[in-house]
Design a protein around this motif. Structure first.
Motif, PDB file in Angstrom:
ATOM      1  N   LEU A 141       0.534  87.273  34.452  1.00 24.42           N
ATOM      2  CA  LEU A 141       0.061  87.356  35.834  1.00 24.42           C
ATOM      3  C   LEU A 141       0.849  86.353  36.662  1.00 24.42           C
ATOM      4  O   LEU A 141       0.874  85.164  36.345  1.00 24.42           O
ATOM      5  N   ASP A 142       1.502  86.838  37.728  1.00 24.61           N
ATOM      6  CA  ASP A 142       2.123  85.970  38.721  1.00 24.61           C
ATOM      7  C   ASP A 142       1.155  85.908  39.896  1.00 24.61           C
ATOM      8  O   ASP A 142       1.033  86.850  40.679  1.00 24.61           O
ATOM      9  N   LEU A 143       0.456  84.785  40.019  1.00 25.77           N
ATOM     10  CA  LEU A 143      -0.619  84.639  40.989  1.00 25.77           C
ATOM     11  C   LEU A 143      -0.080  84.064  42.294  1.00 25.77           C
ATOM     12  O   LEU A 143       0.463  82.963  42.330  1.00 25.77           O
ATOM     13  N   GLY A 144      -0.237  84.840  43.382  1.00 25.56           N
ATOM     14  CA  GLY A 144       0.365  84.457  44.652  1.00 25.56           C
ATOM     15  C   GLY A 144       1.862  84.658  44.581  1.00 25.56           C
ATOM     16  O   GLY A 144       2.655  83.773  44.884  1.00 25.56           O
ATOM     17  N   CYS A 145       2.251  85.867  44.198  1.00 29.12           N
ATOM     18  CA  CYS A 145       3.641  86.161  43.819  1.00 29.12           C
ATOM     19  C   CYS A 145       4.627  86.081  44.971  1.00 29.12           C
ATOM     20  O   CYS A 145       5.829  85.959  44.743  1.00 29.12           O
ATOM     21  N   CYS A 204       4.950  92.864  30.350  1.00 32.24           N
ATOM     22  CA  CYS A 204       4.619  93.357  31.682  1.00 32.24           C
ATOM     23  C   CYS A 204       4.222  92.192  32.571  1.00 32.24           C
ATOM     24  O   CYS A 204       3.840  91.118  32.088  1.00 32.24           O
ATOM     25  N   VAL A 205       4.325  92.397  33.896  1.00 29.34           N
ATOM     26  CA  VAL A 205       3.932  91.388  34.871  1.00 29.34           C
ATOM     27  C   VAL A 205       3.024  92.034  35.910  1.00 29.34           C
ATOM     28  O   VAL A 205       3.384  93.059  36.519  1.00 29.34           O
ATOM     29  N   TRP A 206       1.843  91.445  36.095  1.00 27.99           N
ATOM     30  CA  TRP A 206       0.995  91.780  37.224  1.00 27.99           C
ATOM     31  C   TRP A 206       1.345  90.805  38.338  1.00 27.99           C
ATOM     32  O   TRP A 206       1.171  89.589  38.180  1.00 27.99           O
ATOM     33  N   ALA A 207       1.854  91.310  39.454  1.00 23.05           N
ATOM     34  CA  ALA A 207       2.272  90.474  40.576  1.00 23.05           C
ATOM     35  C   ALA A 207       1.260  90.654  41.707  1.00 23.05           C
ATOM     36  O   ALA A 207       1.240  91.693  42.378  1.00 23.05           O
ATOM     37  N   LEU A 208       0.411  89.650  41.915  1.00 27.74           N
ATOM     38  CA  LEU A 208      -0.674  89.759  42.883  1.00 27.74           C
ATOM     39  C   LEU A 208      -0.486  88.772  44.028  1.00 27.74           C
ATOM     40  O   LEU A 208      -0.106  87.615  43.820  1.00 27.74           O
ATOM     41  N   ASP A 209      -0.771  89.236  45.237  1.00 25.83           N
ATOM     42  CA  ASP A 209      -0.706  88.387  46.424  1.00 25.83           C
ATOM     43  C   ASP A 209      -1.757  88.864  47.414  1.00 25.83           C
ATOM     44  O   ASP A 209      -2.073  90.062  47.462  1.00 25.83           O
ATOM     45  N   ILE A 210      -2.272  87.955  48.210  1.00 31.36           N
ATOM     46  CA  ILE A 210      -3.302  88.316  49.185  1.00 31.36           C
ATOM     47  C   ILE A 210      -2.712  89.056  50.387  1.00 31.36           C
ATOM     48  O   ILE A 210      -3.427  89.704  51.139  1.00 31.36           O
ATOM     49  N   SER A 211      -1.394  88.989  50.559  1.00 29.57           N
ATOM     50  CA  SER A 211      -0.722  89.614  51.700  1.00 29.57           C
ATOM     51  C   SER A 211      -0.242  91.028  51.367  1.00 29.57           C
ATOM     52  O   SER A 211       0.617  91.202  50.501  1.00 29.57           O
ATOM     53  N   SER A 265      -7.138  88.542  46.091  1.00 25.86           N
ATOM     54  CA  SER A 265      -7.362  87.116  46.318  1.00 25.86           C
ATOM     55  C   SER A 265      -7.361  86.383  44.986  1.00 25.86           C
ATOM     56  O   SER A 265      -7.822  86.912  43.971  1.00 25.86           O
ATOM     57  N   ALA A 266      -6.890  85.145  45.008  1.00 27.89           N
ATOM     58  CA  ALA A 266      -6.882  84.330  43.787  1.00 27.89           C
ATOM     59  C   ALA A 266      -8.281  84.054  43.277  1.00 27.89           C
ATOM     60  O   ALA A 266      -8.463  83.769  42.086  1.00 27.89           O
ATOM     61  N   VAL A 267      -9.290  84.147  44.138  1.00 27.57           N
ATOM     62  CA  VAL A 267     -10.655  83.821  43.715  1.00 27.57           C
ATOM     63  C   VAL A 267     -11.387  85.024  43.137  1.00 27.57           C
ATOM     64  O   VAL A 267     -12.532  84.909  42.703  1.00 27.57           O
TER      65      VAL A 267
END
Length: 228
Positions: free
Chosen positions: A44-48, A63-70, A95-97
């Protein structure tokens, strides 16, 4: 394709410019070195952001999960991944939370300059989410601002250095200083935490083998592991 607003378009361009700077490239390399990814890792790339870590990790892991709030940032990265012909990256808006991932399903979580946007209580919520999604023994490696607007020698040096850098930019820099001061007074400023806070918070959230590395600038690295 999603149409980006003018403001978000500028923000994505600014983030991409920062990501291409030598300092951030070096920080990326440090995070990757500490993470020591393996071919079978689910990451997981958090806030990618625009994918500084995601792209570098993709050919080293399962694999990579790329997550961002934007949404704009996520769309930008989705197209970048598609243009590179990378098939093991999934982008998403979250969201990270509140991570949209199952419990105990991630081997490695990385993050770069995401957490300083969160209030301390939300940093703790995000760390609890990281613990939840990591497999037993899974690793967390994050880079972020690690200082406080306090009285320690390093805090004063970091704030002084950032102030001088903005002033060298002339009127635009003065405007940024004034804007940041207003944000700080209204508790809407960036919210970096000290190295000591990070060490304590990671341990309180249940991590073990916690290590904090203070860098020569404003940043630092935190490395920790979920107990087996």
């Amino acid at each position: 394709m999603q149409t980006l607003t003018k403001d978000w378009d500028r923000h994505v361009v600014a983030v991409e410019d920062i990501a291409r700077a030598p300092g951030f490239q070096q920080l990326r390399d440090l995070i990757l070195e500490r993470a020591d990814p393996s071919p079978g890792d689910r990451v997981l790339d958090l806030g990618c952001g625009t994918g500084l870590l995601t792209i570098a990790l993709a050919n080293q892991v399962e694999c990579v999960w790329a997550l961002d709030i934007s949404p704009a940032m996520s769309e930008y990265l989705r197209l970048k991944v598609e243009s590179a012909g990378i098939g093991n990256v999934k982008t998403g808006v979250a969201s990270a939370v509140s991570l949209p991932l199952v419990d105990d399903g991630t081997d490695l979580v990385v993050s770069n300059y995401c957490f300083h946007h969160l209030r301390d209580k939300d940093k703790l919520r995000a760390l609890a989410e990281v613990v939840r999604v990591l497999v037993p023994g899974g690793r967390l490696v994050l880079g972020d601002m690690m200082f406080s607007v306090g009285l320690s020698k390093r805090d004063r040096q970091v704030v002084s250095s950032k102030t001088r850098a903005m002033l060298r930019k002339g009127p635009k820099g003065v405007w940024r200083l004034a804007r940041n001061a207003a944000r700080y007074m209204t508790a809407s400023w960036e919210r970096p935490a000290s190295p000591e806070w990070w060490d304590r918070a990671l341990r309180e959230c249940g991590f073990v083998d916690v290590s904090i590395e203070v860098l020569h600038h404003e940043g630092g690295l935190a490395v920790a592991r979920k107990p087996t």
